[in-house]
Design a protein around this motif. Structure first.
Motif, PDB file in Angstrom:
ATOM      1  N   ILE A 281       0.924  -1.298  -0.192  1.00  0.00           N
ATOM      2  CA  ILE A 281      -0.114   0.516   0.140  1.00  0.00           C
ATOM      3  C   ILE A 281       1.261   1.567   0.191  1.00  0.00           C
ATOM      4  O   ILE A 281       0.308   2.242  -0.658  1.00  0.00           O
ATOM      5  N   LEU A 282       1.857   1.067   0.596  1.00  0.00           N
ATOM      6  CA  LEU A 282       2.470   2.220   1.303  1.00  0.00           C
ATOM      7  C   LEU A 282       3.643   2.557  -0.546  1.00  0.00           C
ATOM      8  O   LEU A 282       3.566   3.804  -1.229  1.00  0.00           O
ATOM      9  N   PHE A 283       4.385   1.309  -0.865  1.00  0.00           N
ATOM     10  CA  PHE A 283       4.397   1.301  -2.140  1.00  0.00           C
ATOM     11  C   PHE A 283       3.789   2.119  -3.221  1.00  0.00           C
ATOM     12  O   PHE A 283       4.115   3.347  -4.393  1.00  0.00           O
ATOM     13  N   ASN A 284       2.469   1.781  -3.363  1.00  0.00           N
ATOM     14  CA  ASN A 284       1.852   2.131  -4.433  1.00  0.00           C
ATOM     15  C   ASN A 284       0.872   3.957  -4.202  1.00  0.00           C
ATOM     16  O   ASN A 284       0.479   4.412  -4.464  1.00  0.00           O
ATOM     17  N   TYR A 285       1.133   4.068  -3.055  1.00  0.00           N
ATOM     18  CA  TYR A 285       0.507   5.556  -2.476  1.00  0.00           C
ATOM     19  C   TYR A 285       1.564   6.289  -2.694  1.00  0.00           C
ATOM     20  O   TYR A 285       1.132   7.146  -3.440  1.00  0.00           O
ATOM     21  N   LYS A 286       3.095   5.764  -2.599  1.00  0.00           N
ATOM     22  CA  LYS A 286       4.485   7.230  -2.995  1.00  0.00           C
ATOM     23  C   LYS A 286       4.275   6.969  -4.664  1.00  0.00           C
ATOM     24  O   LYS A 286       4.291   8.530  -4.982  1.00  0.00           O
ATOM     25  N   ILE A 287       3.789   6.055  -5.258  1.00  0.00           N
ATOM     26  CA  ILE A 287       3.710   5.583  -6.862  1.00  0.00           C
ATOM     27  C   ILE A 287       2.653   6.782  -7.398  1.00  0.00           C
ATOM     28  O   ILE A 287       2.797   7.556  -8.444  1.00  0.00           O
TER      29      ILE A 287
ATOM     30  N   LYS B 291       5.884  11.189 -15.703  1.00  0.00           N
ATOM     31  CA  LYS B 291       4.960  10.176 -15.187  1.00  0.00           C
ATOM     32  C   LYS B 291       4.437   8.855 -15.622  1.00  0.00           C
ATOM     33  O   LYS B 291       3.938   7.912 -14.986  1.00  0.00           O
ATOM     34  N   LYS B 292       4.330   8.550 -17.407  1.00  0.00           N
ATOM     35  CA  LYS B 292       5.088   7.615 -17.815  1.00  0.00           C
ATOM     36  C   LYS B 292       5.729   6.462 -16.450  1.00  0.00           C
ATOM     37  O   LYS B 292       5.271   5.491 -16.525  1.00  0.00           O
ATOM     38  N   PHE B 293       6.811   6.744 -16.978  1.00  0.00           N
ATOM     39  CA  PHE B 293       7.938   6.225 -16.354  1.00  0.00           C
ATOM     40  C   PHE B 293       7.449   5.400 -15.141  1.00  0.00           C
ATOM     41  O   PHE B 293       7.712   4.363 -14.559  1.00  0.00           O
ATOM     42  N   TRP B 294       6.749   6.810 -13.704  1.00  0.00           N
ATOM     43  CA  TRP B 294       6.566   5.793 -12.321  1.00  0.00           C
ATOM     44  C   TRP B 294       5.020   4.793 -12.444  1.00  0.00           C
ATOM     45  O   TRP B 294       4.814   4.392 -11.893  1.00  0.00           O
ATOM     46  N   LEU B 295       4.530   5.454 -13.762  1.00  0.00           N
ATOM     47  CA  LEU B 295       3.351   4.470 -13.717  1.00  0.00           C
ATOM     48  C   LEU B 295       3.796   2.796 -13.959  1.00  0.00           C
ATOM     49  O   LEU B 295       3.451   1.921 -13.409  1.00  0.00           O
ATOM     50  N   VAL B 296       5.145   2.805 -15.052  1.00  0.00           N
ATOM     51  CA  VAL B 296       5.469   1.462 -15.768  1.00  0.00           C
ATOM     52  C   VAL B 296       6.447   0.753 -14.100  1.00  0.00           C
ATOM     53  O   VAL B 296       6.008  -0.081 -14.096  1.00  0.00           O
ATOM     54  N   ALA B 297       6.797   2.158 -13.797  1.00  0.00           N
ATOM     55  CA  ALA B 297       7.544   1.274 -12.581  1.00  0.00           C
ATOM     56  C   ALA B 297       6.702   0.596 -11.519  1.00  0.00           C
ATOM     57  O   ALA B 297       7.023   0.014 -10.694  1.00  0.00           O
ATOM     58  N   GLY B 298       5.296   1.498 -11.143  1.00  0.00           N
ATOM     59  CA  GLY B 298       4.465   0.948 -10.279  1.00  0.00           C
ATOM     60  C   GLY B 298       3.987  -0.253 -10.309  1.00  0.00           C
ATOM     61  O   GLY B 298       3.820  -0.784  -9.568  1.00  0.00           O
ATOM     62  N   ILE B 299       3.806  -0.060 -11.514  1.00  0.00           N
ATOM     63  CA  ILE B 299       2.804  -1.281 -12.839  1.00  0.00           C
ATOM     64  C   ILE B 299       4.208  -2.616 -11.470  1.00  0.00           C
ATOM     65  O   ILE B 299       3.143  -3.580 -11.955  1.00  0.00           O
ATOM     66  N   ALA B 300       5.122  -2.671 -12.540  1.00  0.00           N
ATOM     67  CA  ALA B 300       6.110  -3.275 -12.359  1.00  0.00           C
ATOM     68  C   ALA B 300       6.696  -4.119 -11.068  1.00  0.00           C
ATOM     69  O   ALA B 300       6.332  -5.181 -10.712  1.00  0.00           O
ATOM     70  N   GLY B 301       6.435  -3.212 -10.128  1.00  0.00           N
ATOM     71  CA  GLY B 301       7.190  -3.318  -8.119  1.00  0.00           C
ATOM     72  C   GLY B 301       5.280  -3.810  -9.016  1.00  0.00           C
ATOM     73  O   GLY B 301       5.554  -4.962  -7.774  1.00  0.00           O
ATOM     74  N   ASP B 302       3.903  -4.212  -9.088  1.00  0.00           N
ATOM     75  CA  ASP B 302       3.356  -5.327  -8.133  1.00  0.00           C
ATOM     76  C   ASP B 302       3.181  -6.403  -8.725  1.00  0.00           C
ATOM     77  O   ASP B 302       2.853  -7.217  -7.854  1.00  0.00           O
TER      78      ASP B 302
ATOM     79  N   LEU C 100      -2.966   3.177  -9.756  1.00  0.00           N
ATOM     80  CA  LEU C 100      -2.024   3.572 -10.332  1.00  0.00           C
ATOM     81  C   LEU C 100      -2.456   4.227 -11.938  1.00  0.00           C
ATOM     82  O   LEU C 100      -2.011   5.896 -12.635  1.00  0.00           O
ATOM     83  N   VAL C 101      -3.025   3.292 -12.754  1.00  0.00           N
ATOM     84  CA  VAL C 101      -3.692   3.601 -14.471  1.00  0.00           C
ATOM     85  C   VAL C 101      -4.631   4.812 -14.180  1.00  0.00           C
ATOM     86  O   VAL C 101      -4.370   5.582 -14.738  1.00  0.00           O
ATOM     87  N   ASP C 102      -5.760   5.110 -12.899  1.00  0.00           N
ATOM     88  CA  ASP C 102      -6.390   5.867 -13.105  1.00  0.00           C
ATOM     89  C   ASP C 102      -5.621   6.882 -12.943  1.00  0.00           C
ATOM     90  O   ASP C 102      -6.063   7.700 -13.316  1.00  0.00           O
ATOM     91  N   THR C 103      -5.063   7.563 -11.552  1.00  0.00           N
ATOM     92  CA  THR C 103      -4.107   8.604 -11.271  1.00  0.00           C
ATOM     93  C   THR C 103      -3.371   8.713 -12.723  1.00  0.00           C
ATOM     94  O   THR C 103      -3.108  10.328 -13.237  1.00  0.00           O
ATOM     95  N   TYR C 104      -2.803   7.556 -13.654  1.00  0.00           N
ATOM     96  CA  TYR C 104      -2.182   8.643 -14.867  1.00  0.00           C
ATOM     97  C   TYR C 104      -2.832   9.206 -15.634  1.00  0.00           C
ATOM     98  O   TYR C 104      -2.702  10.049 -16.139  1.00  0.00           O
ATOM     99  N   ARG C 105      -4.229   8.997 -15.476  1.00  0.00           N
ATOM    100  CA  ARG C 105      -5.358   9.085 -16.121  1.00  0.00           C
ATOM    101  C   ARG C 105      -5.402  10.546 -15.858  1.00  0.00           C
ATOM    102  O   ARG C 105      -7.016  11.352 -16.943  1.00  0.00           O
TER     103      ARG C 105
ATOM    104  N   GLY D  61      -3.074  11.965  -2.695  1.00  0.00           N
ATOM    105  CA  GLY D  61      -2.846  12.830  -0.935  1.00  0.00           C
ATOM    106  C   GLY D  61      -3.366  12.525   0.136  1.00  0.00           C
ATOM    107  O   GLY D  61      -2.831  13.067   1.385  1.00  0.00           O
ATOM    108  N   ASP D  62      -4.538  11.715  -0.131  1.00  0.00           N
ATOM    109  CA  ASP D  62      -4.668  11.541   1.721  1.00  0.00           C
ATOM    110  C   ASP D  62      -4.290   9.629   1.222  1.00  0.00           C
ATOM    111  O   ASP D  62      -5.192   9.066   1.274  1.00  0.00           O
ATOM    112  N   VAL D  63      -3.642   9.553   2.705  1.00  0.00           N
ATOM    113  CA  VAL D  63      -3.240   8.502   2.293  1.00  0.00           C
ATOM    114  C   VAL D  63      -4.149   7.734   3.020  1.00  0.00           C
ATOM    115  O   VAL D  63      -4.416   6.701   2.557  1.00  0.00           O
TER     116      VAL D  63
END
Length: 462
Positions: free
Chosen positions: A59-65, A75-86, A134-139, A145-147
């Protein structure tokens, strides 16, 4: 902690719901949200506290991403990094052993040590939930910001273990709404009735079929024609009653907290085509696959051939998502092939009689469930062979009296799923009254009396 356990029903649930509304009334929204987060984490840790840290890190990983994606750059770099991590997290816990076994089988020797990893509960569901976020955030479709709100979104206990898969854009407005924190006796009543109906489906219907189904499938290589079909239909109903019962219990629990979760089942065994079936079965997974997999692959925008390719690949991945085994991949491929045929048939504009269309669809679904349930490919072939060996009646070692009992239960179950309105359909015009109270109490008491042993939901395995 299981929904169908005394500790959940008699201790956890009343304490959590009562304290939620008391805290909300006295201290406001944020403390009430925090209470739900803490309660949900306790609910998850009840199974194995050692995996609580894994959930928190995810959860913390995805929140920070998501916070990085919401900023202007990369944006795309962080999206790919987040999905790859998951996917790496999911891959290690769910698929590492499968890939190691497969590699060793191809190599003909134990080249790689097979890791023995316990699959954390709900990892497939909370991983898909967060990837969508993460995808919805990218879109630009979510608010970041609301942890505490994000923790609540991922961990809220009714859906955490086995869905329904929820989206942040549909849940966040509910988390923020003032009325969500006010006691609503109508929602409490409707939620309790729906929970009771789902509990009955799980404990009385699904769990009654389970011993028969397990016994029959354990003899896949020595079944006669009739017993094979009774077992196949028994599992078809067991899986439906088990998973739809869980989903309805989850929706009922959500209502008690003034939350509207999405529908996950809509009488799928009444479908008259495979396309229709996937619009009715595990609907939130279907919506997820369409929005975050099928459409990104190209959907139907690049011609008919690529559309068929995208359908087939999507269903292969749906099968693999369900489990790390070739039977799951084969099941996904089977449905991918059926969807391709279905779409091409539609292009011919030829309609079949409704009864024939239903029969063909249901048979295809049952065949798929046999593969899904089988321990391995050889077991699936042996079982399917028995289902077409009409001359083999009487050769099975299972006591035929038990097969007859299972058949009667299956027949009653089929009438139930085909003719009786679903619990959610019954709830559309729900009004608390004496009839509903009496029905809910009767079903609830029967279910409590049947809860005499530990019985996980089938989708906990996936």
């Amino acid at each position: 902690m299981l929904f169908n356990s005394y500790v959940f029903i008699c201790v956890f649930l009343p304490i959590v719901v009562c304290c939620f509304f008391v805290i909300a009334k006295r201290y406001g929204r944020k403390p009430a949200q925090f209470w739900l987060v803490i309660s949900s984490l306790f609910f998850y840790a009840w199974w194995d506290y050692r995996y609580l840290a894994l959930l928190l890190l995810s959860i913390l990983f995805n929140y920070k991403i998501s916070c990085q994606i919401s900023r202007k750059g990369m944006k795309k770099f962080w999206l790919v990094a987040g999905i790859a991590g998951d996917l790496c997290l999911l891959g290690w816990f769910k698929y590492a052993g499968f890939f190691a076994d497969t590699f060793n089988a191809l190599a003909g020797a134990a080249v790689i040590d097979v890791p023995h990893v316990i699959l954390p509960l709900g990892i497939s569901f909370f991983t898909f939930t967060q990837i969508a976020y993460l995808v919805d955030t990218y879109r630009g479709e979510t608010i970041t910001g609301d942890v505490v709100g994000f923790f609540e979104f991922v961990t809220i206990f009714p859906h955490l273990i086995a869905g329904p898969i929820i989206s942040h854009r549909s849940m966040h407005p509910q988390f923020m709404a003032v009325q969500s924190y006010r006691l609503d006796y109508g929602n409490i009543a409707q939620g309790l009735v729906l929970f009771s109906l789902g509990l009955f489906k799980k404990v009385v219907l699904a769990d009654s079929l389970a011993p028969w189904v397990s016994t029959i499938f354990s003899q896949a290589g020595a079944l006669d024609f009739v017993t094979a079909w009774v077992g196949a239909l028994g599992y078809t109903l067991q899986l439906y009653f088990d998973f739809s019962g869980y989903s309805e219990m989850a929706i009922g629990l959500g209502l008690m907290l003034n939350l509207q979760f999405p529908t996950n089942f809509n009488a799928p065994y009444r479908a008259t085509s495979i396309v229709d079936f996937w619009r009715r079965w595990h609907m939130t997974l279907g919506a997820w696959v369409k929005e975050y997999l099928y459409i990104p692959l190209g959907g139907n925008r690049q011609g008919e051939i690529k559309k068929m390719r995208n359908l087939f690949l999507s269903m292969l991945l749906v099968g693999f998502w369900h489990g790390a085994g070739w039977t799951f991949i084969l099941w996904g491929g089977w449905h991918g092939l059926l969807l391709m045929i279905n779409h091409q048939w539609r292009r011919l504009s030829i309609s079949l009689p409704r009864g024939l269309a239903w029969t063909m669809t249901f048979l295809c679904v049952v065949i798929g469930w046999v593969v899904f349930r089988a321990n391995d490919f050889a077991g699936a072939i042996a079982y399917l062979s028995a289902m077409v060996d009409i001359h083999s009646y009487g050769s099975v070692s299972l006591i035929h009296g038990e097969v007859a009992k299972c058949f009667r239960f299956v027949l009653a179950g089929m009438l139930l799923v085909l003719l009786v309105p679903t619990p959610l359909a019954m709830m559309k015009n729900f009004t608390p009254n004496k009839k509903w109270v009496a029905a809910a109490i009767i079903l609830f008491v029967i279910s409590l009396l049947k809860m005499n042993e530990y019985s996980e939901f089938l989708y906990f395995q996936f």
